[in-house]
Design an enzyme around this catalytic site. Structure first.
Site, PDB file in Angstrom:
ATOM      1  N   ASP A 296      -4.475  -0.955  -6.003  1.00 41.18           N
ATOM      2  CA  ASP A 296      -4.878  -1.391  -4.676  1.00 41.18           C
ATOM      3  C   ASP A 296      -6.320  -1.882  -4.686  1.00 41.18           C
ATOM      4  OD1 ASP A 296      -5.455  -1.736  -2.041  1.00 41.18           O
ATOM      5  OD2 ASP A 296      -4.802   0.261  -1.398  1.00 41.18           O
TER       6      ASP A 296
ATOM      7  N   SER B  91      -8.388  -1.717  -1.349  1.00 40.87           N
ATOM      8  CA  SER B  91      -9.057  -0.448  -1.102  1.00 40.87           C
ATOM      9  C   SER B  91     -10.275  -0.288  -1.980  1.00 40.87           C
ATOM     10  CB  SER B  91      -8.118   0.730  -1.380  1.00 40.87           C
ATOM     11  OG  SER B  91      -7.236   0.905  -0.326  1.00 40.87           O
TER      12      SER B  91
ATOM     13  N   GLN C 234      -1.298   2.894  -5.608  1.00 40.10           N
ATOM     14  CA  GLN C 234      -2.705   3.079  -5.246  1.00 40.10           C
ATOM     15  C   GLN C 234      -3.661   2.650  -6.342  1.00 40.10           C
ATOM     16  OE1 GLN C 234      -3.115   6.686  -2.146  1.00 40.10           O
ATOM     17  NE2 GLN C 234      -1.947   7.195  -3.948  1.00 40.10           N
TER      18      GLN C 234
ATOM     19  N   TYR D 142      -1.614  -0.240   8.805  1.00 39.24           N
ATOM     20  CA  TYR D 142      -2.501  -1.234   9.400  1.00 39.24           C
ATOM     21  C   TYR D 142      -2.399  -1.181  10.918  1.00 39.24           C
ATOM     22  CZ  TYR D 142      -2.811  -3.230   4.779  1.00 39.24           C
ATOM     23  OH  TYR D 142      -3.044  -3.416   3.456  1.00 39.24           O
TER      24      TYR D 142
ATOM     25  N   ARG E 187       0.835  -1.209   0.000  1.00 39.40           N
ATOM     26  CA  ARG E 187       0.000   0.000   0.000  1.00 39.40           C
ATOM     27  C   ARG E 187       0.859   1.244   0.000  1.00 39.40           C
ATOM     28  NH1 ARG E 187      -5.350  -1.150   3.661  1.00 39.40           N
ATOM     29  NH2 ARG E 187      -6.681  -1.397   1.851  1.00 39.40           N
TER      30      ARG E 187
HETATM   31  N1  LIG Z   1      -8.088   8.967  -0.902  1.00 35.15           N
HETATM   32  C1  LIG Z   1      -7.717   7.815  -0.376  1.00 35.15           C
HETATM   33  O1  LIG Z   1      -8.339   6.796  -0.597  1.00 35.15           O
HETATM   34  C2  LIG Z   1      -6.551   7.736   0.529  1.00 35.15           C
HETATM   35  C3  LIG Z   1      -6.517   6.791   1.527  1.00 35.15           C
HETATM   36  C4  LIG Z   1      -5.429   6.767   2.374  1.00 35.15           C
HETATM   37  C5  LIG Z   1      -4.381   7.671   2.174  1.00 35.15           C
HETATM   38  N2  LIG Z   1      -4.452   8.587   1.176  1.00 35.15           N
HETATM   39  C6  LIG Z   1      -3.347   9.519   0.993  1.00 35.15           C
HETATM   40  O2  LIG Z   1      -3.764  10.787   1.465  1.00 35.15           O
HETATM   41  C7  LIG Z   1      -3.100  11.806   0.743  1.00 35.15           C
HETATM   42  C8  LIG Z   1      -4.130  12.724   0.180  1.00 35.15           C
HETATM   43  O3  LIG Z   1      -3.536  13.894  -0.292  1.00 35.15           O
HETATM   44  P1  LIG Z   1      -4.119  15.303  -0.026  1.00 35.15           P
HETATM   45  O4  LIG Z   1      -3.347  16.259  -0.848  1.00 35.15           O
HETATM   46  O5  LIG Z   1      -5.591  15.264  -0.184  1.00 35.15           O
HETATM   47  O6  LIG Z   1      -3.898  15.576   1.502  1.00 35.15           O
HETATM   48  P2  LIG Z   1      -2.517  15.593   2.303  1.00 35.15           P
HETATM   49  O7  LIG Z   1      -1.378  15.408   1.404  1.00 35.15           O
HETATM   50  O8  LIG Z   1      -2.724  14.681   3.447  1.00 35.15           O
HETATM   51  O9  LIG Z   1      -2.438  17.087   2.822  1.00 35.15           O
HETATM   52  C9  LIG Z   1      -3.445  17.645   3.565  1.00 35.15           C
HETATM   53  C10 LIG Z   1      -2.997  19.023   3.915  1.00 35.15           C
HETATM   54  O10 LIG Z   1      -4.108  19.726   4.424  1.00 35.15           O
HETATM   55  C11 LIG Z   1      -3.653  20.676   5.347  1.00 35.15           C
HETATM   56  N3  LIG Z   1      -4.706  20.908   6.318  1.00 35.15           N
HETATM   57  C12 LIG Z   1      -5.121  20.143   7.331  1.00 35.15           C
HETATM   58  N4  LIG Z   1      -6.114  20.719   8.018  1.00 35.15           N
HETATM   59  C13 LIG Z   1      -6.347  21.912   7.420  1.00 35.15           C
HETATM   60  C14 LIG Z   1      -7.242  22.980   7.665  1.00 35.15           C
HETATM   61  N5  LIG Z   1      -8.120  22.930   8.694  1.00 35.15           N
HETATM   62  N6  LIG Z   1      -7.206  24.063   6.865  1.00 35.15           N
HETATM   63  C15 LIG Z   1      -6.311  24.105   5.857  1.00 35.15           C
HETATM   64  N7  LIG Z   1      -5.438  23.123   5.576  1.00 35.15           N
HETATM   65  C16 LIG Z   1      -5.457  22.031   6.343  1.00 35.15           C
HETATM   66  C17 LIG Z   1      -2.423  20.077   5.973  1.00 35.15           C
HETATM   67  O11 LIG Z   1      -1.430  21.073   6.081  1.00 35.15           O
HETATM   68  P3  LIG Z   1      -1.312  21.956   7.390  1.00 35.15           P
HETATM   69  O12 LIG Z   1      -1.203  21.015   8.514  1.00 35.15           O
HETATM   70  O13 LIG Z   1      -0.154  22.822   7.149  1.00 35.15           O
HETATM   71  O14 LIG Z   1      -2.585  22.753   7.441  1.00 35.15           O
HETATM   72  C18 LIG Z   1      -1.952  19.020   4.985  1.00 35.15           C
HETATM   73  O15 LIG Z   1      -0.712  19.332   4.413  1.00 35.15           O
HETATM   74  C19 LIG Z   1      -2.295  11.140  -0.325  1.00 35.15           C
HETATM   75  O16 LIG Z   1      -0.987  10.985   0.090  1.00 35.15           O
HETATM   76  C20 LIG Z   1      -2.952   9.778  -0.434  1.00 35.15           C
HETATM   77  O17 LIG Z   1      -2.095   8.790  -0.884  1.00 35.15           O
HETATM   78  C21 LIG Z   1      -5.542   8.671   0.375  1.00 35.15           C
HETATM   79  N1  LIG Z   2      -1.332   4.616   1.325  1.00 36.87           N
HETATM   80  C1  LIG Z   2      -2.428   4.318   0.715  1.00 36.87           C
HETATM   81  O1  LIG Z   2      -2.529   4.668  -0.371  1.00 36.87           O
HETATM   82  C2  LIG Z   2      -3.529   3.572   1.360  1.00 36.87           C
HETATM   83  C3  LIG Z   2      -4.501   2.926   0.588  1.00 36.87           C
HETATM   84  C4  LIG Z   2      -5.544   2.261   1.239  1.00 36.87           C
HETATM   85  C5  LIG Z   2      -5.621   2.241   2.613  1.00 36.87           C
HETATM   86  N2  LIG Z   2      -4.668   2.905   3.329  1.00 36.87           N
HETATM   87  C6  LIG Z   2      -4.715   2.950   4.754  1.00 36.87           C
HETATM   88  O2  LIG Z   2      -4.620   1.675   5.293  1.00 36.87           O
HETATM   89  C7  LIG Z   2      -5.314   1.624   6.518  1.00 36.87           C
HETATM   90  C8  LIG Z   2      -6.186   0.401   6.636  1.00 36.87           C
HETATM   91  O3  LIG Z   2      -7.301   0.459   5.792  1.00 36.87           O
HETATM   92  P1  LIG Z   2      -8.297  -0.754   5.640  1.00 36.87           P
HETATM   93  O4  LIG Z   2      -9.610  -0.298   5.259  1.00 36.87           O
HETATM   94  O5  LIG Z   2      -7.684  -1.808   4.797  1.00 36.87           O
HETATM   95  O6  LIG Z   2      -8.316  -1.224   7.136  1.00 36.87           O
HETATM   96  P2  LIG Z   2      -8.662  -2.651   7.746  1.00 36.87           P
HETATM   97  O7  LIG Z   2      -9.701  -3.285   6.943  1.00 36.87           O
HETATM   98  O8  LIG Z   2      -7.388  -3.323   7.917  1.00 36.87           O
HETATM   99  O9  LIG Z   2      -9.220  -2.225   9.165  1.00 36.87           O
HETATM  100  C9  LIG Z   2     -10.360  -1.418   9.310  1.00 36.87           C
HETATM  101  C10 LIG Z   2     -10.249  -0.516  10.475  1.00 36.87           C
HETATM  102  O10 LIG Z   2     -10.528  -1.209  11.695  1.00 36.87           O
HETATM  103  C11 LIG Z   2      -9.757  -0.684  12.701  1.00 36.87           C
HETATM  104  N3  LIG Z   2      -9.663  -1.581  13.862  1.00 36.87           N
HETATM  105  C12 LIG Z   2      -8.848  -2.649  14.065  1.00 36.87           C
HETATM  106  N4  LIG Z   2      -9.099  -3.198  15.266  1.00 36.87           N
HETATM  107  C13 LIG Z   2     -10.070  -2.470  15.839  1.00 36.87           C
HETATM  108  C14 LIG Z   2     -10.730  -2.534  17.109  1.00 36.87           C
HETATM  109  N5  LIG Z   2     -10.452  -3.446  18.021  1.00 36.87           N
HETATM  110  N6  LIG Z   2     -11.679  -1.605  17.374  1.00 36.87           N
HETATM  111  C15 LIG Z   2     -11.978  -0.676  16.456  1.00 36.87           C
HETATM  112  N7  LIG Z   2     -11.381  -0.562  15.280  1.00 36.87           N
HETATM  113  C16 LIG Z   2     -10.426  -1.465  14.957  1.00 36.87           C
HETATM  114  C17 LIG Z   2      -8.463  -0.398  12.031  1.00 36.87           C
HETATM  115  O11 LIG Z   2      -7.762   0.570  12.735  1.00 36.87           O
HETATM  116  C18 LIG Z   2      -8.895   0.124  10.678  1.00 36.87           C
HETATM  117  O12 LIG Z   2      -9.095   1.511  10.733  1.00 36.87           O
HETATM  118  C19 LIG Z   2      -6.054   2.939   6.583  1.00 36.87           C
HETATM  119  O13 LIG Z   2      -5.289   3.827   7.333  1.00 36.87           O
HETATM  120  C20 LIG Z   2      -6.044   3.463   5.197  1.00 36.87           C
HETATM  121  O14 LIG Z   2      -6.121   4.840   5.109  1.00 36.87           O
HETATM  122  C21 LIG Z   2      -3.631   3.546   2.733  1.00 36.87           C
END
Ligand SMILES: NC(=O)c1ccc[n+]([C@@H]2O[C@H](COP(=O)([O-])OP(=O)(O)OC[C@H]3O[C@@H](n4cnc5c(N)ncnc54)[C@H](OP(=O)(O)O)[C@@H]3O)[C@@H](O)[C@H]2O)c1
Ligand SMILES: NC(=O)c1ccc[n+]([C@@H]2O[C@H](COP(=O)([O-])OP(=O)(O)OC[C@H]3O[C@@H](n4cnc5c(N)ncnc54)[C@H](O)[C@@H]3O)[C@@H](O)[C@H]2O)c1
Ligand SMILES: NC(=O)c1ccc[n+]([C@@H]2O[C@H](COP(=O)([O-])OP(=O)(O)OC[C@H]3O[C@@H](n4cnc5c(N)ncnc54)[C@H](OP(=O)(O)O)[C@@H]3O)[C@@H](O)[C@H]2O)c1
Ligand SMILES: NC(=O)c1ccc[n+]([C@@H]2O[C@H](COP(=O)([O-])OP(=O)(O)OC[C@H]3O[C@@H](n4cnc5c(N)ncnc54)[C@H](O)[C@@H]3O)[C@@H](O)[C@H]2O)c1
Lengths: 96, 461, 375, 375, 461, 96
Positions: free
Chosen positions: C129, C132, C126, C227, C121
């Site tokens: 994935d 997801s 992504q 995770y 992940r």
């Molecule tokens: N979409 C999905 O399914 C998913 C799942 C898991 C992970 N991700 C990951 O999440 C990231 C998403 O990117 P993104 O550009 O949307 O977000 P990001 O890279 O996480 O950046 C969010 C930014 O928002 C700012 N922020 C937070 N609270 C704020 C507020 N109240 N007012 C103004 N700014 C605020 C933060 O900066 P400050 O703290 O300086 O304000 C932070 O830099 C990617 O890296 C992606 O891979 C996505």
């Molecule tokens: N980097 C990426 O691009 C990417 C992509 C997909 C998901 N993720 C991240 O991976 C993580 C896992 O996602 P998922 O949907 O596969 O999770 P998952 O299916 O593994 O788990 C679901 C949720 O259950 C929670 N959980 C576990 N034990 C628990 C308990 N006892 N009580 C309550 N909650 C409990 C976990 O914290 C998790 O939030 C998330 O943080 C997600 O954002 C990242």
């Protein structure tokens, strides 16, 4: 009066008028009446003129009587105007 | 003149300026008025000092008499009589200016036999003319508002022509009065003409336009004071007179705009009647309109607000701006809730759907039965595109088709503002008497755009 | 190279590994694609659709298997693998550690296999994935299932005939599925409360309008690679108390708590179910790995103690059209990352390859799988 | 007076005429309430709940019937009526013109009966308007049923694995049910298009974010008392053309078009169904009165030409808790309007009484019913 | 003095006033500047007429030389050198005032042996002092901005004490210069002291604060002109000098506020160094901040805008204010779209959910692949709480953990404004170089509240 | 100068200053530099003073030379100032 001093008074007139314009550019309607009333009280400044005008010895002359009439009227305008305005404005206090 | 007195005058002028500035803002208006009265006190005291008690007794007597009358009137009157009082005071001010100028003229031309130079003479004539016009005009306005004279416009043929001729005569009289100072006929003719013109210009104006007229006359009285300043070569008179003159003109213009009339229209003999715009579909209901700014002030000064949304909110899609309104109110710690009538809108839960969309928290939404008792303790109810659900006829008029339907008792609140586009009816097709109630103000226009502006105003406050 | 899409054989499976749209793009890139007849039927893709997209249709599994690359959604069966050509490559959700027998067969036939569930992940992966993408759909579906089984409506509604109070939805776990469930339940107007072991989810939950139930007075939970790792007993105890309190008012309970590679934690005990309102609904998304609810039954909807307990094991499959679309994008992106039309690249040190490659020419090379199988 | 609540006997009926809450308020007002055992079970109200509210429980229908006022959701059967005491009063959704046999029995026993479906739709009777309250719930439920049967999700979703386009929902009829359906589908993120014969519904539809499909170039439709009257053939023809165009893209079609007292108009023909996308869903809310969709089957979900057609005849009953709550408020409000704890008022000229009274001491007095039955 | 000349001066004064007023509004600024230059022309011509060609040739020569130099400098310089040019011109103006006052002093005290009265004398001294201070101060500012002197604050111990002593000496010298007019030592001492003080007060100030200093010195040069007016008893000098002096002070204050420093701090020797606020976590990235007002102007002047929402928008729940922003832009016919990155936020479709809640039409939301080509033709990209999804490192830096992730090419737009609270990192925990790009401006603060203010500004424009 | 005329000049000073304050109460930051530059040009009004100062016969006296220096400097300020301001403001036109 010389034109010299007239011009200077004119400067004052123009500047004050412009300032008046600038100050009252955006008054909310609720303030229309009090503002009118308040500035009306200010225009009672003729009171100053009236005092100067009745600054003569004796009550006998017409101009003196006129001056005193003016003073009474201007005073009513000033005192009544400010008081009424204040009464109006008191109502604008935030009710809590 | 003594330099200290001059400085006192300067200070007074500055106080007037600051006072006027503050009087344009609700929160500071009162202190503004006080500052300006302080300025007046300073100016008067300085003058008294200046005249060095030559005739102190008389001055004192006059001031006492004037103050007594002023205070008496000011305290006796009802709040509802305010506008006419302003007119009356204004008239006195005008007459005062006239008297001062005439006194100066008389003193020099008749008593001292001195010659008045052209500039001073012109100023004197101006002062007399404007002062006289202001006096009689104000008195007519006073009588009209008072009901002593019919509020209806009193018109007669050729009045514009007559006014024009009188004005020309005024100019002639002025010129002659300055040129032949020994002969007092001209100056008295001038006085008479000014008084007559005042009557003639205001008489034809309808009662509804009076506030604009008073504001204009107020501006005139400022100009009269200013002219007197030129006569006496006195700066404080010039500054304050100019200030009042200019701000009065602007104020008049603002008021005209609020009444949808042009200043030119009022300034030139247009001074005519208002066209009665509310006719036809409003039937007999007489409503009071409110502008966005004033509505904003009402919100600002309320401590509890209940919003009654209805179908019009849905049509206008105003839910989002209402959320902004809620935010503005919450910022001011105003208690802000929604009263949801069970059949508001066109489907069950219509309001709920929209307000949820706008992210308004569920616990701000109060059911009719729960909130109905609270209206009477509420400062402000804001009815947004609702009609039938706040129609008191449902409670009171057994003939009404909606009689018996439970309604929100919005009418019981201290003030009600209703946002809708027109006097259009609601679903049930019945007239709503609430709109004509004393405590009810109409904010006409599409709910989304008017509330948008309302929020804009509040943000600036 | 020729790609084959096999028809899914598992019960309750409606998805298909490639959709006509994706087939078309692969064909454009120079691959041959062969689809087993009827593969797409359950997800509304007809054979004709595949033919129009440039694929050929195989009459049966055997015929389809005569390909270089074999794709599926669910893991391959022994039978299927035995039909694969020697040294061919296959990709699917394998959950390899659960199918040692199949791995045996692969070894025999020198099969190389990639598993969708093992794609790391990382940011750049992504698009591949599938966990997801499928969890996301599952999160939506779980709310709809719950809402449909509930004898009430979700939103607050003030009507002439009285006020209907909003339903309360209690969600366990704010992972991908949990977050989408929050969003969906909120949209429908419910009041949503959420609990999770990872503290950073609080902000995420609130960003969707949910209320986060914080387990007070316990230190934060360690998170590794996104995770949740096993959490302390103390935390679980406190969490349980909180849940016991909240669950009584809930109309719908949705559990999504998984800990990868382990049995799902039990969050809703039978006693808790008993304390719930008659007519309430539980949707257990973790039912396949043992269930977060003690008494949930896999692939069944049961009513116990007056509570309806839904135990769908394969939620994405209930949205087969979208689920197949997304899966097809995931798997084809992985494939294109690993190979071009002529051959696989076999960059064994590259992160995605390394992470997802289970067997290489028959040998098990995947660390985590080896570890669990004890090899 | 003693009020009886009978257990519903109709298939697919889960509602109950009074809920414990409402029972409590009636008891407070001085009525005796008797509930047939098990009446509330299907809507999650236990006998114990009723007892706690102050009701007595009758072991069977016969025992319950020994009351002054008998309440039910659906119309009474001949058997039930024959158990009523002489000159008793009964209230339910009777749709009286459909049950002449039962009216016969009532005549014999001098029964006075009020029908919930005949309560006039005037402002002051809104609280008694059970048609609206049930239609409202039906509108919500219909969307959920449709969404659940669809192999796609409703909202637009831009994800790493591609963009899912929003589902298109086409709704026929923007009455109470239709409007709620619009609201619910919008909430879930669908693109909603609506058609109705009454032009004033355009604004209402738009107020909920739906797109109104205007049938161009035909004069407006006459509306009487809020109900659409039969419309011109020209209008129906033009409407049909419009629908043929739009239905091809629809993922979900919901039909709510009823014309009271007549067979529902056919809006979706078999040909139209054939033109729809595979996997699409039709929910026909008018199926009980003949169906807006030609090939819908009552109380069945069928797949024809690749389209799932849902024909639930009793949608409110699928939300029994809320539906019973609202119905109980409606019926008790009507009752309290008509009677106090000692006797009925029998204000025969009062609008609501007049509108809803079907038989008075056995005689049929209801104009519309008489008219339809040809009496 | 001739009355026509006086009237010309009055007209010039009014033109200056109107000019200054207009220069406070973007749309009218240019015409304001032209009006004010017209006023200047009138004043100069009137003066030339007044002197009645006594020494017309010299005057003409001087004006031609001055104009030539002025035009040359004005046209030669680059846009980026503007602030230093303003400083230079300002210095010349100050020296001019000094020279005029000195000339007057010299003429009367030395050449004509006339006595200068106390008031005029004081004015002369003031004019010399302020003019001299303005001159050297401006020159130092010019050199600092120019890079000829280090921009770093040059400080030494006890400088405040030295300045204070010098100031006292100035007063002493002034008094003596007025009292003993025959002895020119004092006046030259005054000149020297003024020049020295100008150097000493500006030298310790850092380059970053220079704009504030220039604005203040500008205000001073206005005061110098005003003092000259008192010397020459010339109204136009007084009016325009006072105008410049007062508006300069206010402007200085506004600028201080924008820089988060107090005017007092700058006015009194505080004049000190700015505390460098960006340290630590921002690593080496040097960012440019933008204020809400300026951001509003950028929106106002753009013709195409793309908003890139990210997780921060969700955290701040800023979707509703963004809808308002969209409405404002649409009102101005600005092409307004959203670029939705597939993984923006924390769950798939996160942005879609929120933007749908805010009622933003689906067809405004454009997928990454579709919109990526459009960025380079876009005037303004507004990044709201997004970070990773616009991080160019994903494209360019193979070492970055997000390398290979497709991103939105926000950096290619003409201008990028980023709304976030701090220099905090995103989900991936990596630094974003975009923030340091030349075309990127940071709008710090919680997205909801800053965008709320931004919308407020736009409504007023 | 008499105190009388001083006071009048003071009126003018005060009114003009107040007006200056009122006019520049809310300028957007983008206009800071041009506004500064524009009002700087206005302060070149000393040019009027300079013309008066060099209105002497002959080049010989110190005051005359000073006046001429002042005139050159003030002219630079005025001409350069207005031109530069105009150049800056030209950039503010809406790009379309
Ligand atoms: N979409 C999905 O399914 C998913 C799942 C898991 C992970 N991700 C990951 O999440 C990231 C998403 O990117 P993104 O550009 O949307 O977000 P990001 O890279 O996480 O950046 C969010 C930014 O928002 C700012 N922020 C937070 N609270 C704020 C507020 N109240 N007012 C103004 N700014 C605020 C933060 O900066 P400050 O703290 O300086 O304000 C932070 O830099 C990617 O890296 C992606 O891979 C996505
Ligand atoms: N980097 C990426 O691009 C990417 C992509 C997909 C998901 N993720 C991240 O991976 C993580 C896992 O996602 P998922 O949907 O596969 O999770 P998952 O299916 O593994 O788990 C679901 C949720 O259950 C929670 N959980 C576990 N034990 C628990 C308990 N006892 N009580 C309550 N909650 C409990 C976990 O914290 C998790 O939030 C998330 O943080 C997600 O954002 C990242
Ligand atoms: N909820 C239900 O289930 C349901 C169902 C059917 C019928 N009804 C009936 O509907 C009515 C609901 O009452 P209500 O008070 O909500 O609505 P209403 O009585 O129908 O009044 C709505 C008002 O909104 C105003 N309006 C329309 N568009 C507007 C806009 N863009 N901006 C501002 N105002 C606008 C209209 O006045 P202008 O034209 O002057 O602007 C109108 O008077 C009741 O009579 C109820 O019985 C309800
Ligand atoms: N006054 C009140 O308090 C009150 C209470 C409830 C409902 N009503 C009104 O009664 C009316 C009917 O509501 P309902 O839900 O019972 O309606 P319904 O069930 O009778 O009909 C549903 C909708 O289908 C429409 N329809 C009929 N034929 C159609 C066709 N060929 N094509 C498309 N649409 C067609 C109708 O116009 C109606 O909008 C609505 O106007 C509603 O607002 C009023």
């Amino acid at each position: 009066m010389t034109t010299e001093s007239l011009i200077i008074l004119f400067y004052i007139l123009v500047l004050a008028s412009y300032l008046g314009f600038e100050l009252i550019t955006k008054v909310p309607p609720t303030l229309h009446t009090p503002l009118m009333s308040g500035s009306n009280a200010i225009s009672g400044i003729t009171m100053v003129g009236a005092i100067l005008a009745c600054n003569e010895l004796g009550y006998s002359t017409f101009s003196k009587w006129l001056g005193m009439l003016a003073l009474v009227l201007a005073t009513i305008n000033v005192v009544g105007g400010y008081t009424v305005t204040d009464r109006m404005l008191k109502m604008f206090k935030k009710k809590k | 003149m003594n330099i200290y007195i001059q400085i006192a005058y300067l200070v007074a002028s500055i106080l007037f300026i600051i006072g006027i500035k503050k009087m344009g803002k609700t929160k500071e208006a009162r202190s503004g008025n006080q500052l300006s009265s302080l300025g007046m006190l300073i100016a008067v005291l300085a003058t008294v000092v200046q005249v060095e008690a030559v005739s102190l007794v008389e001055i004192l007597i006059c001031v006492v008499i004037g103050s007594a009358i002023g205070l008496f009137i000011a305290f006796k009157i009802e709040m509802t009589q305010m506008p006419e009082m302003v007119a009356l005071f204004n008239g006195f001010g005008g007459l005062g200016s006239l008297a001062v100028a005439l006194s100066y003229y008389w003193l020099n031309s008749q008593e001292l036999n001195a010659n008045i130079d052209a500039i001073t003479g012109t100023s004197t004539a101006l002062s007399i003319f404007i002062g006289g016009l202001t006096f009689t005009g104000s008195i007519i306005a006073f009588l009209k508002l008072n009901g002593k004279i019919s509020g209806k416009p009193i018109t007669f043929g050729g009045q514009h022509l007559i006014n024009l001729i009188l004005l020309l005569l005024v100019i002639v009289a002025s010129v002659f009065a300055v040129m032949y100072q020994a002969d007092s006929t001209y100056v008295f003719a001038l006085v008479a003409l000014a008084l007559l013109l005042g009557i003639l210009t205001v008489l034809p104006i309808g009662g509804a336009d009076m506030p604009v007229v008073i504001s204009l006359l107020n501006s005139y009285s400022g100009m009269a004071a200013c002219a007197t300043g030129f006569v006496l070569n006195n700066n404080v008179l010039i500054v304050s007179g100019a200030l009042v003159g200019a701000s009065g003109i602007i104020l008049t213009q603002i008021m005209c705009k609020a009444m949808n009339r042009s200043l030119i229209n009022v300034l030139l003999g247009g001074f005519g009647q208002t066209v009665s715009t509310d006719g036809g579909d409003a039937d007999e209901i007489q409503v009071k309109e409110v502008g966005v700014e004033e509505a904003a002030m009402l919100f600002d000064s309320a401590s509890s607000v209940i919003v009654v949304p209805g179908y019009g909110m849905a049509v206008a899609q105003a839910q989002h701006v209402i959320r902004e309104l809620a935010e503005q109110c919450e910022k001011r710690n105003i208690d802000f809730r929604f009263a949801i009538h069970p059949v508001a809108g066109r489907m069950p839960g219509h309001m709920n759907v929209l307000l949820a969309e706008a992210n308004i928290s569920y616990d701000k939404l109060i059911e009719m039965d729960e909130i109905n008792g609270d209206f009477q303790n509420t400062d402000l109810v804001f009815v947004v595109g609702a009609n039938d659900v706040v129609n008191p006829a449902a409670r009171e008029n057994p003939q009404s088709p909606i009689y018996g339907m439970p309604i929100l008792d919005a009418d019981k609140a201290r003030t009600v503002i209703v946002s809708k586009r027109s006097m259009g009816k609601g679903y049930a097709g019945v007239q709503n008497e609430l709109f004509g109630y004393d405590n009810c103000l109409m904010l006409f226009g599409d709910a989304k755009s008017t509330i948008g502006k309302l929020v804009g105003e509040m943000k600036e406050m | 190279m020729r790609i084959a899409v096999l028809k899914e054989t598992k019960d309750y499976e409606n998805r298909v590994a490639l959709t006509p749209d994706v087939v078309k793009s692969l064909v454009k890139k120079g691959f041959d694609v062969c689809v087993e007849t009827g593969s797409g039927l359950k997800s509304s893709f007809s054979d004709q659709g595949y033919i129009d997209a440039g694929a050929s249709i195989a009459k049966n599994t055997k015929e389809a298997c005569q390909s270089d690359i074999i794709l599926k959604v669910n893991s391959f069966t022994e039978e299927e693998v035995s039909m694969f050509p020697d040294a061919s490559v296959c990709i699917s959700f394998m959950y390899a550690y659960t199918i040692p027998e199949v791995l045996e067969v692969m070894k025999k036939k020198n099969i190389s296999s990639f598993s969708m569930d093992a794609v790391p992940r990382i940011s750049r992966a992504q698009k591949m994935d599938a966990l997801s993408s499928q969890a996301n759909l599952a999160g939506y579906k779980t709310v709809l299932l719950g809402a449909n089984a509930l004898g009430k409506i979700f939103p607050l509604m003030m009507t002439a005939a009285g006020t209907i109070t909003p339903s309360k939805v209690l969600i366990f776990g704010a992972g991908v599925a949990g977050l989408q469930a929050i969003a969906t339940a909120k949209r429908l107007g419910a009041v949503v409360e959420v609990t999770d072991v990872r503290p950073e989810t609080k902000e995420q939950v609130e960003s969707l309008g949910g209320r986060f139930l914080t387990v007070e007075g316990v230190e934060a939970v360690k998170v590794e690679g996104g995770y949740a790792k096993e959490v302390s007993a103390e935390f679980l105890q406190k969490q349980k108390e909180l849940i016991q309190e909240k669950i009584k008012d809930a109309d719908i309970v949705i559990t999504t708590a998984l800990v990868i590679g382990k049995k799902a934690p039990v969050l809703v005990t039978e006693d808790m179910v008993k304390s719930m309102k008659t007519g309430a609904v539980i949707v257990d998304m973790a039912v396949e790995s043992g269930g977060n609810c003690e008494i949930a039954e896999m692939n069944k909807t049961v009513v116990k103690h007056g509570v309806t307990i839904i135990g769908e094991s394969n939620l994405p499959s209930l949205l087969p059209i979208n689920a197949s679309q997304l899966y097809a994008t995931n798997i084809s992106t992985l494939l294109l990352h690993l190979a071009d039309k002529d051959a696989f690249k076999w960059e064994m040190e590259e992160e995605i390859t390394k992470g997802s490659l289970i067997t290489h020419k028959g040998e098990i090379v995947h660390g985590f799988t080896k570890q669990i199988l004890g090899i």
